[in-house]
Enzyme design. Sequence first.
Site, mmCIF file in Angstrom:
data_model
loop_
_atom_site.group_PDB
_atom_site.id
_atom_site.type_symbol
_atom_site.label_atom_id
_atom_site.label_comp_id
_atom_site.label_asym_id
_atom_site.label_seq_id
_atom_site.Cartn_x
_atom_site.Cartn_y
_atom_site.Cartn_z
ATOM 1 N N ASP A 356 4.152 11.279 -3.433
ATOM 2 C CA ASP A 356 3.773 9.800 -3.131
ATOM 3 C C ASP A 356 5.003 9.291 -2.325
ATOM 4 O O ASP A 356 6.246 9.447 -2.662
ATOM 5 C CB ASP A 356 4.084 9.389 -4.883
ATOM 6 C CG ASP A 356 3.510 7.828 -4.771
ATOM 7 O OD1 ASP A 356 2.522 7.444 -5.471
ATOM 8 O OD2 ASP A 356 4.675 7.050 -4.575
ATOM 9 N N GLU A 399 -1.475 6.226 -1.613
ATOM 10 C CA GLU A 399 -0.369 6.613 -0.893
ATOM 11 C C GLU A 399 0.192 8.076 -1.299
ATOM 12 O O GLU A 399 1.111 8.549 -1.309
ATOM 13 C CB GLU A 399 1.206 5.786 -0.965
ATOM 14 C CG GLU A 399 1.612 5.754 -2.529
ATOM 15 C CD GLU A 399 0.974 4.579 -3.261
ATOM 16 O OE1 GLU A 399 1.647 3.866 -3.929
ATOM 17 O OE2 GLU A 399 -0.190 4.093 -2.951
#
Length: 485
Positions: A356, A399
Site C-alpha cells: 500500500d 493504491e
Amino acid sequence: MGNSPAWRFYLLGGTVAVVVCALLPYGLTRDGLYSLIGMSSAAAAFAAAARCRGAVGLLWLLMGIGQLSAALGDALWTYYDHIAHVDPFPSPADGLYLLQYPIVAVALLMLARHHRSPGDREARLDAAILIVGLVLPYWVLVIAPSIGGYDSALEEAITLSYPLGDVLLLAALVRLLAASHARTPSGRMVTVALVLVMAGDVIFVLDEEGVSTTAVGVLPFLTSYLIWGAAALHPSAADLLRAAPETAPSFTTRRLVTLTAVVLLAPGTLIAQLTFGFELSAWPVSITSVLLFVLVVARMAIMLRRLQDQARRLDEIARTDTLTGLPNRRTLDAQLVRAYERAARDGTPISLALLDLDRFKLFNDTHGHQAGDELLAGAATAWSLVITNADMLARYGGEEFVLLMPGRGLEDAEHLLAALRVVTPQGQTFSAGLALWDGRETPLELLRRADTALYAAKEAGRDRAVRAAPAVRNVTALPAAGNNL
C-alpha cells in the site's frame, strides 16, 4: 449545402438548358447546345482543379479531362452528323467518348486510396463481391446480346467497348463507395453523375428503335454533365480527400442485405431464364457463382479472424487493470489457485505481500488525481522491472497491490520487497504485509493475514514490511481416554 451561390446558379441555369435541349427537335441546334452543356461541365471541373490545387486539384483535373473528352466527342459527333453528313458511328468521336472511362476510373481509384481505413481489406472484398455480382446481369442483359450481327469488327468492338467501359467505371465506383467514410455533397453528386452515364450507355447499346437520339436517350448524359458541373462548383469539392475517422469497420445490416442480394443475383439470373424460357447463361452463371463463393468465404474468414481478435482483446481488458496495465483481481484469483496446486504438488513455499503506497490520499490532494494516477502507473512499471517472471504483481484496488511470489520463503520475499522500495518513483514509500502460505489456508485467508500485517506496518510508522502472524487453526479437543467402569 454550402454558402457559395455559384453552384446554385449553375444548377439552375443548367437545368433550364437541359430542359430546352431535351425539348428541341433532333438537329444541329439541339446537338450544338448538347455539346455546350458538356463543355460547361468540363470548365467547372477545371475551375475546381484551379481552386483546390494539390491532390484534390489533380482529381478534379482528371475528371475535367474526362468530361472534356466526352464533350469533344459530342462536338465531333455533331459535326459528322449535321455538317459533314456522314455516319458518326463508328468514328473518332467514339475514341473521345471511350477515353473518358479510364481517366475517370483512375480519379475514382485515387479517391478510394485516400479514403482507406482500418477495414480496407474488408472493403476491397465487399467491393469485389459487388462488382462480380453486378457484372453478371450486365453481361447477360447488355453485353451478351450485343455480340455479333455487326457490319464490321470495328463497329462491334466499339459497341462492346461502351459497356466494358461502364464495367470499369462500376468497379472503380463500387471500390470507392465500399472504402469511403467521408460522404460530402460533392462526392454524392459525382456518384449520381456516374450512374447516369452508365444508364445512358445502356440505352445507347440496347437502342433498336432510335431512342438514343430522342429526349429519353440524351437526358441521362445531359443530366450527368449538369450534376458533375454542380459538384465541381460546390464548396465541398475541396473536401473530396477529407480524412475519414480511423474507425474499425462495422458490418451493418444494410451492407449485409446488399451483399446478400448481390450474391443471389447469380442463381436468380438462372431461375429467371428457366422461368421465362430464355437461353441459359450456364457458363457466365457458373463462373460468377464460383467467384462469389470464394469471395464470400474469404470475407467470412476475415470477419471471423476480426471477431477472434476482438474477443481476445476483450478478455485481456477483463483481466487487466486499465490504469497500470497489471493483472487485476480476477486474474490474481485464478493465478493463486494455480500457484496453490503447483506448490502442493512440488512442495515449494508461496509468499504473498499486500503493498500500500503511504499517504497516497495526501499525495492526491496535494498534486491532483492525474499525478496520483501517474504515481500508480509509475510504481507498477518500476516494480514490474524488478520482479522475476515467476512472480506476479497485480493491482488489488485503489493504491493497494498484491505481490504473489511462488517458490520464495519469507526472507527471500523480504529481500524482494526491499528492492521494490528502492525503485518506488517520486520518492514515495510503501507499507507491506507479508504472509507465507501454511499449505492449508484458502487464498482469501492468506490475503486476510497479509492485510492484517499491512495494517500493523501502517501503525508501526509506515515504510516497512511486517510479517503476518502464523495461521490459527481451531482444533476441537478430543475426550481423554479412560476406563468408564
